[in-house]
Design a protein around this motif. Structure first.
Motif, PDB file in Angstrom:
ATOM      1  N   VAL A   6       0.991  -1.759   0.662  1.00  0.00           N
ATOM      2  CA  VAL A   6       0.361   0.069  -0.263  1.00  0.00           C
ATOM      3  C   VAL A   6       1.166   0.831   0.013  1.00  0.00           C
ATOM      4  N   SER A   7       0.700   1.787  -0.710  1.00  0.00           N
ATOM      5  CA  SER A   7       1.698   2.975  -1.231  1.00  0.00           C
ATOM      6  C   SER A   7       0.491   4.749  -1.893  1.00  0.00           C
ATOM      7  N   THR A   8       0.202   5.225  -0.538  1.00  0.00           N
ATOM      8  CA  THR A   8      -0.620   6.239  -1.374  1.00  0.00           C
ATOM      9  C   THR A   8       0.219   7.795  -1.175  1.00  0.00           C
ATOM     10  N   SER A  51      -7.115   0.512   4.468  1.00  0.00           N
ATOM     11  CA  SER A  51      -6.730  -0.192   3.550  1.00  0.00           C
ATOM     12  C   SER A  51      -6.197  -1.771   4.058  1.00  0.00           C
ATOM     13  N   ILE A  52      -5.551  -1.257   4.649  1.00  0.00           N
ATOM     14  CA  ILE A  52      -5.414  -2.084   6.053  1.00  0.00           C
ATOM     15  C   ILE A  52      -6.280  -3.336   6.663  1.00  0.00           C
ATOM     16  N   THR A  65       1.675 -11.056   3.419  1.00  0.00           N
ATOM     17  CA  THR A  65       2.335 -10.101   4.045  1.00  0.00           C
ATOM     18  C   THR A  65       1.826  -8.211   3.499  1.00  0.00           C
ATOM     19  N   VAL A  66       1.343  -7.506   4.443  1.00  0.00           N
ATOM     20  CA  VAL A  66       0.896  -6.321   3.217  1.00  0.00           C
ATOM     21  C   VAL A  66       1.673  -5.537   4.595  1.00  0.00           C
ATOM     22  N   VAL A 126       1.895  -7.811   9.196  1.00  0.00           N
ATOM     23  CA  VAL A 126       2.010  -6.258   8.931  1.00  0.00           C
ATOM     24  C   VAL A 126       3.547  -5.385   8.893  1.00  0.00           C
ATOM     25  N   GLU A 127       3.751  -4.881   7.842  1.00  0.00           N
ATOM     26  CA  GLU A 127       4.931  -4.442   7.800  1.00  0.00           C
ATOM     27  C   GLU A 127       5.397  -3.108   7.299  1.00  0.00           C
ATOM     28  N   VAL A 128       5.884  -2.596   7.926  1.00  0.00           N
ATOM     29  CA  VAL A 128       6.375  -0.630   6.985  1.00  0.00           C
ATOM     30  C   VAL A 128       7.243  -0.801   6.343  1.00  0.00           C
TER      31      VAL A 128
END
Length: 188
Positions: A6-8, A51-52, A65-66, A126-128
């Motif tokens: 996810v990139s916004t 989104s997550i 994996t998100v 879930v990762e950053v």
């Protein structure tokens, strides 16, 4: 789908009317409308959170994996149509430029929402992908005035659109991809 990235972000800066279904929640930069100005931090947070949550709750996707990317700031140093607005040729040195308050808040929103989702456990990892500081340091890798072919065929115009947002390839985006690969290959 095993991995979702996810990139916004930059679209949240535009003039906006934010809705929840058919209900207007508020606006951003539209004072002429009869709605409350709410800025874009709250809608940005809600978009990241939703989104997550949607990716985590998808039926039949255990072990997914998100990865949520932090914000990559633009480097406009003058007006967007000034040919010299993003003419830097070298990265910033350490402490020459810090992440500004707005971009720090956007980064925090991603980190907080990702941490909250990751703390809930479950089968989804879930990762950053934290690119904010790295992207802040690279004003030298933008397209600048070279976003279109033969910009100077008729001389140097007084005004010329510059792209100080998108990066050239190869460049910092390759490093973002290397970091993403490290995130995906590390053990949970």
């Amino acid at each position: 789908m095993d991995v979702a990235v996810v990139s916004t972000g930059h679209w949240f800066w535009n003039l906006s009317v934010y809705y929840n279904g058919s209900e207007v929640l508020g606006t951003h930069l539209l004072s002429g409308l009869n709605h409350t100005e709410i800025g874009f931090f709250s809608p940005y947070r809600q978009a990241i959170r939703m989104s997550i949550q949607r990716l985590i709750s998808s039926a039949g996707h255990t072990g997914r994996t998100v990865v949520v990317s932090t914000f990559s700031p633009a480097h406009f140093e003058k007006a967007w149509d000034d040919p010299a607005t993003c003419a830097r040729r070298l990265p910033y040195r350490e402490r020459e430029r810090e992440v500004d308050v707005i971009h720090a808040e956007l980064r925090s929103i991603v980190r907080e929402e990702t941490a909250a989702a990751a703390s809930n456990g479950g089968a989804t990892r879930v990762e950053v992908l934290d690119v904010t500081k790295l992207a802040t340091m690279r004003p030298d890798e933008h397209l600048g005035v070279y976003m279109k072919r033969d910009q100077f065929a008729r001389g140097v115009p007084e005004r010329l659109q510059s792209d100080c947002l998108h990066f050239c390839l190869p460049g910092p985006v390759d490093t973002f991809n290397d970091i993403l690969l490290q995130l995906l290959t590390k053990r949970q």
